[in-house]
Design a protein around this motif. Sequence first.
Motif, mmCIF file in Angstrom:
data_model
loop_
_atom_site.group_PDB
_atom_site.id
_atom_site.type_symbol
_atom_site.label_atom_id
_atom_site.label_comp_id
_atom_site.label_asym_id
_atom_site.label_seq_id
_atom_site.Cartn_x
_atom_site.Cartn_y
_atom_site.Cartn_z
ATOM 1 N N ILE A 58 0.871 -1.187 0.000
ATOM 2 C CA ILE A 58 0.000 0.000 0.000
ATOM 3 C C ILE A 58 0.907 1.236 0.000
ATOM 4 N N LEU A 59 0.734 2.093 -1.000
ATOM 5 C CA LEU A 59 1.582 3.296 -1.089
ATOM 6 C C LEU A 59 0.873 4.521 -0.515
ATOM 7 N N ALA A 60 -0.439 4.569 -0.631
ATOM 8 C CA ALA A 60 -1.209 5.682 -0.057
ATOM 9 C C ALA A 60 -2.615 5.169 0.230
ATOM 10 N N ASN A 61 -3.193 5.668 1.313
ATOM 11 C CA ASN A 61 -4.553 5.220 1.666
ATOM 12 C C ASN A 61 -5.259 6.381 2.357
ATOM 13 N N ILE A 62 -6.152 7.045 1.618
ATOM 14 C CA ILE A 62 -6.829 8.229 2.163
ATOM 15 C C ILE A 62 -8.306 7.903 2.379
ATOM 16 N N VAL A 63 -8.773 8.168 3.596
ATOM 17 C CA VAL A 63 -10.200 7.947 3.882
ATOM 18 C C VAL A 63 -10.813 9.255 4.341
ATOM 19 N N GLY A 64 -11.825 9.707 3.616
ATOM 20 C CA GLY A 64 -12.570 10.905 4.025
ATOM 21 C C GLY A 64 -13.800 10.435 4.784
ATOM 22 N N SER A 65 -13.766 10.603 6.094
ATOM 23 C CA SER A 65 -14.876 10.086 6.902
ATOM 24 C C SER A 65 -16.089 11.004 6.804
ATOM 25 N N GLN A 66 -17.265 10.403 6.855
ATOM 26 C CA GLN A 66 -18.509 11.180 6.814
ATOM 27 C C GLN A 66 -19.242 11.137 8.151
ATOM 28 N N ILE A 67 -18.529 10.761 9.206
ATOM 29 C CA ILE A 67 -19.205 10.599 10.500
ATOM 30 C C ILE A 67 -20.002 11.858 10.872
ATOM 31 N N ALA A 68 -19.387 13.023 10.687
ATOM 32 C CA ALA A 68 -20.059 14.273 11.090
ATOM 33 C C ALA A 68 -21.359 14.489 10.305
#
Length: 342
Positions: free
Chosen positions: A27-37
């Motif tokens: 894995i070279l990059a792993n971006i997670v944009g959370s929507q919890i809010a």
Amino acid sequence: MRILAIETSCDETGAAIVELEHDHIKILANIVGSQIATHEPFGGVVPELAARRHAELLLPTVKSALGKSRPPQIDAISVTAGPGLMIALLVGVEAAKALAYAWDKPLLAVNHLHGHIFSVLTAETSITSFFATPKIALIVSGGHTMIVLVRAYGQYDIIGTTQDDAAGEAFDKVAKMLGLPYPGGPEIARVARIGQADKYNLPRPMMDSHDYNFSFAGIKTAVKYLVRDLKAQGGGNGIAATADIAASFQAAITDVLMAKTVAAALEHEVSEIIVCGGVAANDCLREKMLAAVKVENLSCLFPASNLSGDNAAMIGIAGCLKARYNMKDELFSVRADPKWHI
Ligand code: KG4
Ligand code: ZN
């Protein structure tokens, strides 16, 4: 081969760069944009809002996964095509198609559940050795609870599934009953740490059903009546009562998950277990699984802590495996399928 992976099946907007080199995946990059809010005020995922947030977050997420490389240094794109929420899936699938077409790269459609299973494949493990022996996978998330016999790459038999709620869903609903915020799984785990797990004897549904199916509705209802009775007695609202209920609930649900998974491994003479999906982050489940596999002389793999919940890296890993075993451009055939079978 380098893959850009995209995940939008539920409430996490994910983009990752994953590399297949010989027999290993990194894995070279792993971006997670959370929507919890976004979903917290509603106490659960609102599909329409999830899709709108994916539309807003996806390109910035892809951009930050790609970093400064222009044109992007990738050989293919993989995207979650199902199962999941239809309007959420559509955002990722259509964006992936557009990027693949514009950049003239092949597109690989990935099953989200394959992603969860392969989330345990680390850079140190060779793909050949991973598939050399069959495995029993317990997929426990907010949308699924199933036991899968992984015979080899591409050969998956569902040997048990939930007949009502998914385990994560039960965690979330019980958290709501206890007045804990969304998402409830981590909250239950947090308050359970100071609770007494044997304070309330909650049911272990289908524990003796002699199959690998689950049912969590009964535990949920038992908690509902317990909370009602404690409140009627004037004792249900305190922190101690909440912690004891959370700990007792967590103990009941993890007992069933552990017992059925280990029994499935023993019956199928499989020595390696995979526990994956959002609920795989649960410490109590991890400890119980590790203790049980030790007794039975089995082993158990868990995803890294940032790979148990939904993320695009696992979709990239599944994409790399698809590229390695069955490379075929699906740009003009991929369809979002909310009920895509494993
Ligand atoms: O895999 P995931 O991110 O999404 C689906 O594919 O459904 O799983 C989310 C689920 C939620 O129900 C969340 O409450 C649960 O995983 N979860 C946990 C924990 N962390 C997340 N449940 C119990 N204990 C945790 N530590
Ligand atoms: Zn998931």
